[in-house]
Design an enzyme around this catalytic site. Structure first.
Site, PDB file in Angstrom:
ATOM      1  N   SER A  83      -5.000 -10.249 -11.433  1.00 40.92           N
ATOM      2  CA  SER A  83      -4.936  -9.600 -12.893  1.00 40.92           C
ATOM      3  C   SER A  83      -5.680 -10.222 -13.704  1.00 40.92           C
ATOM      4  O   SER A  83      -5.971 -11.463 -13.694  1.00 40.92           O
ATOM      5  CB  SER A  83      -3.347  -9.762 -13.412  1.00 40.92           C
ATOM      6  N   ALA A 140       0.746  -1.143   0.151  1.00 40.61           N
ATOM      7  CA  ALA A 140      -0.110   0.057   0.065  1.00 40.61           C
ATOM      8  C   ALA A 140       0.700   1.302   0.063  1.00 40.61           C
ATOM      9  O   ALA A 140       0.411   2.468   0.194  1.00 40.61           O
ATOM     10  CB  ALA A 140      -0.813  -0.077   1.228  1.00 40.61           C
ATOM     11  N   TYR A 151       3.144 -15.407 -14.344  1.00 40.48           N
ATOM     12  CA  TYR A 151       2.506 -14.282 -13.411  1.00 40.48           C
ATOM     13  C   TYR A 151       0.958 -14.649 -13.566  1.00 40.48           C
ATOM     14  O   TYR A 151       0.341 -14.513 -12.685  1.00 40.48           O
ATOM     15  CB  TYR A 151       3.004 -12.919 -13.929  1.00 40.48           C
TER      16      TYR A 151
END
Length: 266
Positions: free
Chosen positions: A156, A17, A169
């Site tokens: 993603s 964050a 990934y």
């Protein structure tokens, strides 16, 4: 008028964050009655800067350094958070990309068969093991709270669409989504929900700089989007806030695409 997105004092831990989407998620949660925001980043200085921004909203904040791919590092951060605020009610697994120190081959978008385990672990460590580590460290405290809990994992659209050069990934992100679906079934009896938010390209400074340097590539990439622009961090944070609140209390085991129509759900 009641705020249906009120977090009812739940303490939230947001990983990764210190910048970008994670930063905006932390600020969104802070502005909706969180009992405290635990700002995690691999680089403590980044986390501390965002923690100051959180405090400026009137919400309590704690900056914690941790490498999410290392379980002991995560456990130490969660212990510090619980000693400061009590148990965590919202976990946002946001840390991702290719890890804190990416292997050069991981970011070069080479086919996986031209790389090896060191490059693969750049993706698997943060995007898959990171989610398992943080979830396993937070769940005991959530169960002990005997109150609704929320786990939200940022994945993603590579996991659903597939991208050449991003095979490992994409696999790691898909693994995280599968893990969350199974966790949702295991944790529902404790009033803990588990959901994912799937992202395409986002309008963050690195992406903007990359696309500005190659306008033709940017144009080609955006042809895949129904809404022809990259997503904004606040648009992701809106969905995360919804899933962190009681407005989503009957939703679990789902993946929501905040993606401008890059991928349509079935």
């Amino acid at each position: 008028m009641n705020d249906i997105l009120d977090l009812a004092g739940r303490v939230a831990l947001v990983t990764g964050a210190g910048q970008g989407v994670g930063r905006q998620i932390a600020l969104h949660l802070a502005e909706h009655n969180s009992g405290g925001i635990v700002v995690n980043d691999f680089v403590l200085e980044r986390a501390e800067k965002v923690a100051e921004e959180v405090r400026a909203t009137g919400c309590k904040a704690l900056a914690v350094q941790a490498d999410v791919s290392n379980l002991e590092s995560v456990k130490a951060a969660v212990k510090k958070a619980e000693e400061t605020f009590g148990s965590i009610g919202v976990l946002v697994n946001n840390a991702g990309n290719f890890g804190a120190v990416p292997h050069p081959d991981a970011v070069a978008e080479k086919p996986f068969w031209e790389t090896g385990p060191d490059a693969w672990n750049s993706s698997i460590g943060v995007n898959f093991y990171g989610v398992i580590n943080c979830t396993s460290a937070c769940v005991p405290g959530m169960i002990a709270r005997r109150a609704p809990g929320r786990i939200i994992t940022i994945i993603s659209e590579a996991a659903r669409f597939g991208d050449p050069g991003l095979e490992v990934y994409a696999g790691a992100k898909a693994g995280a989504a599968g893990f969350m679906r199974a966790a949702a079934r295991a944790l529902g009896r404790y009033a803990i929900t588990a959901n994912c938010v799937a992202l395409p390209g986002m309008s963050t400074p690195p992406v903007e700089a990359h696309m500005k340097a190659d306008p033709e590539k940017a144009k080609k990439v955006l042809q895949k989007y129904v809404i022809r622009r990259f997503g904004r961090p606040e648009e992701v944070a809106n969905m995360v806030l919804f899933l962190a609140s009681d407005a989503s209390s009957y939703i679990t085991g789902q993946t929501y695409g905040v993606n401008g129509g890059f991928v349509f759900g079935q």
